[in-house]
Motif scaffolding. Sequence first.
Motif: not given
Length: 151
Positions: A100-101, A116-118, A138-139
């Motif tokens: 989250l930014e 999302g990191r993939f 977003m949370q």
Amino acid sequence: MQYISLIREGNGYRIKNVVSPAHVIFVIWLLVGIGVFVYSSYTKTGLSVIAFTLLVLILMILRSSKTRIIPDEKIIKIDTGIRGKEPIQYSFSDFISFELETVYYLRIPLNTELYGRFSADRKTNRHLLGQSFGKGGMQQLSNELEEFLKS
């Protein structure tokens, strides 16, 4: 199970689109264009601003969600937005984490983005999954996606 941020679509889910700062900025530009058209002698400029802004707003609304989650096949499809390129597919097992930014101005959240990191082919990719003004939405999306990916 009932999800708030995920919308059922066929055999999968898509991420619910919420009002983000980009939407508000384009609506303000539309109002500026209408103001220029009505209250000044620059009618061509006003019409140009109105036409451009309406075109962008329509494209934003028509292309609402780029991410599809298909639980039966355990894959996530992310559209890159490049014309003619197939969406990138990740397995649930390729998922690493969410980020989250939030951008603040005087302690007021202006924009919150969920990434999302993939990992695939020994490199890590980061994709924007959603954005909104507040951190809460977003949370909640992050929590629902984590629950969804771990099931």
